[in-house]
Enzyme design. Structure first.
Site, PDB file in Angstrom:
ATOM      1  N   ARG A  38      36.999  22.290  37.170  1.00  0.00           N
ATOM      2  CA  ARG A  38      35.461  22.265  36.574  1.00  0.00           C
ATOM      3  C   ARG A  38      35.115  20.675  36.445  1.00  0.00           C
ATOM      4  NH1 ARG A  38      33.452  26.195  35.621  1.00  0.00           N
ATOM      5  NH2 ARG A  38      35.179  28.228  35.286  1.00  0.00           N
ATOM      6  N   ASP A  39      33.283  20.798  36.563  1.00  0.00           N
ATOM      7  CA  ASP A  39      32.322  19.607  36.099  1.00  0.00           C
ATOM      8  C   ASP A  39      32.486  19.072  35.311  1.00  0.00           C
ATOM      9  OD1 ASP A  39      31.023  18.089  38.128  1.00  0.00           O
ATOM     10  OD2 ASP A  39      30.555  17.614  36.555  1.00  0.00           O
ATOM     11  N   ILE A  40      32.999  17.601  35.138  1.00  0.00           N
ATOM     12  CA  ILE A  40      32.857  16.840  33.364  1.00  0.00           C
ATOM     13  C   ILE A  40      31.497  17.369  32.796  1.00  0.00           C
ATOM     14  CG2 ILE A  40      32.332  14.157  33.647  1.00  0.00           C
ATOM     15  CD1 ILE A  40      35.159  13.699  32.410  1.00  0.00           C
ATOM     16  N   ASN A  57      26.497  15.917  48.185  1.00  0.00           N
ATOM     17  CA  ASN A  57      25.599  15.208  48.237  1.00  0.00           C
ATOM     18  C   ASN A  57      26.753  14.158  48.889  1.00  0.00           C
ATOM     19  OD1 ASN A  57      23.573  15.864  46.627  1.00  0.00           O
ATOM     20  ND2 ASN A  57      25.208  15.224  44.564  1.00  0.00           N
ATOM     21  N   GLU A  97      27.770  10.266  44.392  1.00  0.00           N
ATOM     22  CA  GLU A  97      28.489   8.832  43.317  1.00  0.00           C
ATOM     23  C   GLU A  97      29.740   8.392  43.475  1.00  0.00           C
ATOM     24  OE1 GLU A  97      27.676  10.896  39.009  1.00  0.00           O
ATOM     25  OE2 GLU A  97      25.583  10.983  39.978  1.00  0.00           O
ATOM     26  N   VAL A  98      30.587   9.689  44.204  1.00  0.00           N
ATOM     27  CA  VAL A  98      32.153   9.964  44.124  1.00  0.00           C
ATOM     28  C   VAL A  98      32.702  10.058  45.111  1.00  0.00           C
ATOM     29  CG1 VAL A  98      34.377  10.618  43.495  1.00  0.00           C
ATOM     30  CG2 VAL A  98      31.904  10.440  41.859  1.00  0.00           C
ATOM     31  N   HIS A 128      33.658  15.944  48.175  1.00  0.00           N
ATOM     32  CA  HIS A 128      33.890  17.607  47.204  1.00  0.00           C
ATOM     33  C   HIS A 128      32.510  18.120  47.309  1.00  0.00           C
ATOM     34  CE1 HIS A 128      31.549  13.803  45.213  1.00  0.00           C
ATOM     35  NE2 HIS A 128      30.168  14.557  44.640  1.00  0.00           N
ATOM     36  N   MET A 129      32.144  19.061  46.889  1.00  0.00           N
ATOM     37  CA  MET A 129      31.506  20.110  47.020  1.00  0.00           C
ATOM     38  C   MET A 129      31.483  20.746  45.641  1.00  0.00           C
ATOM     39  SD  MET A 129      31.303  23.440  49.343  1.00  0.00           S
ATOM     40  CE  MET A 129      31.024  22.539  51.351  1.00  0.00           C
ATOM     41  N   HIS A 130      29.948  20.791  45.443  1.00  0.00           N
ATOM     42  CA  HIS A 130      29.408  21.147  44.464  1.00  0.00           C
ATOM     43  C   HIS A 130      29.242  23.386  43.715  1.00  0.00           C
ATOM     44  CE1 HIS A 130      28.376  17.290  42.060  1.00  0.00           C
ATOM     45  NE2 HIS A 130      28.925  16.996  42.843  1.00  0.00           N
TER      46      HIS A 130
HETATM   47  P1  AMP Z   1      28.144  13.347  43.161  1.00  0.00           P
HETATM   48  O1  AMP Z   1      26.618  12.361  42.157  1.00  0.00           O
HETATM   49  O2  AMP Z   1      27.531  14.465  44.216  1.00  0.00           O
HETATM   50  O3  AMP Z   1      28.929  12.803  43.672  1.00  0.00           O
HETATM   51  O4  AMP Z   1      29.204  14.356  42.185  1.00  0.00           O
HETATM   52  C1  AMP Z   1      29.933  13.295  40.984  1.00  0.00           C
HETATM   53  C2  AMP Z   1      30.634  14.402  40.373  1.00  0.00           C
HETATM   54  O5  AMP Z   1      31.619  14.301  39.362  1.00  0.00           O
HETATM   55  C3  AMP Z   1      29.397  14.861  39.378  1.00  0.00           C
HETATM   56  O6  AMP Z   1      28.770  16.061  38.771  1.00  0.00           O
HETATM   57  C4  AMP Z   1      30.321  13.850  37.765  1.00  0.00           C
HETATM   58  O7  AMP Z   1      29.622  14.733  36.493  1.00  0.00           O
HETATM   59  C5  AMP Z   1      31.510  14.662  38.319  1.00  0.00           C
HETATM   60  N1  AMP Z   1      32.453  13.447  37.719  1.00  0.00           N
HETATM   61  C6  AMP Z   1      32.708  12.813  38.026  1.00  0.00           C
HETATM   62  N2  AMP Z   1      33.911  12.320  36.766  1.00  0.00           N
HETATM   63  C7  AMP Z   1      35.006  13.493  36.618  1.00  0.00           C
HETATM   64  C8  AMP Z   1      35.836  13.673  36.326  1.00  0.00           C
HETATM   65  N3  AMP Z   1      36.818  12.670  36.128  1.00  0.00           N
HETATM   66  N4  AMP Z   1      36.229  14.749  36.955  1.00  0.00           N
HETATM   67  C9  AMP Z   1      35.468  16.208  36.789  1.00  0.00           C
HETATM   68  N5  AMP Z   1      34.132  15.602  37.700  1.00  0.00           N
HETATM   69  C10 AMP Z   1      33.492  14.491  37.198  1.00  0.00           C
END
Ligand code: AMP
Length: 126
Positions: A34-36, A97, A105-106, A110-112
């Site tokens: 789950r997304d945080i 993204n 961001e990360v 990853h796929m949302h």
């Molecule tokens: P993106 O902008 O597509 O890279 O999305 C990165 C996602 O990772 C964001 O929706 C964040 O809320 C999520 N995220 C960041 N850190 C964590 C974490 N420790 N556990 C779960 N989700 C996270």
């Protein structure tokens, strides 16, 4: 030149067990959690366990087994969440993204999977 993989990214730390996560499903090649900071009632992230930066890196360089497993997990998550589209039922959105224009961001692929409410149009005007 493509962005090199940074093994200090937060999802790499999750995969190494250095940071906790709310796991939904785990297989040999894939982890879903789950997304945080959920942006919909259901917001699950699906990541490969391998070191891939973004969608094109994964799609071009991952093994067939990794790609198939990843896609199957995304489908299983939709089924687990009960959000498959029906004639008058829910639906969902998947987003991956990538890089600067994609506002990633990360830097671990990853796929949302977002669901649980009407999600609006795909993109806001720039
Ligand atoms: P993106 O902008 O597509 O890279 O999305 C990165 C996602 O990772 C964001 O929706 C964040 O809320 C999520 N995220 C960041 N850190 C964590 C974490 N420790 N556990 C779960 N989700 C996270």
């Amino acid at each position: 030149m493509a962005t090199p993989y940074d093994d200090q990214n937060i999802f790499a730390k999750i995969l190494r067990g250095e940071i906790p996560n709310d796991t939904v499903l785990e297989t040999d090649h894939t982890l879903a959690f789950r997304d945080i900071a959920p942006q919909a009632p259901e917001h699950v992230l699906v990541i490969p366990k391998g070191a891939y930066v973004c969608h094109d890196d994964f799609a071009l360089n991952a093994s067939d087994a990794e790609v198939v497993d990843f896609m199957r997990v995304t489908g299983r998550i939709c089924a687990m969440l009960g959000v498959q589209p029906t004639e008058d039922g829910p639906g969902y959105r998947v987003i991956a993204n990538a890089g600067g224009h994609g506002v990633q961001e990360v830097p671990h692929y990853h796929m949302h999977i977002l669901a649980g409410r009407p999600l609006g149009r795909m993109l806001e005007p720039a």
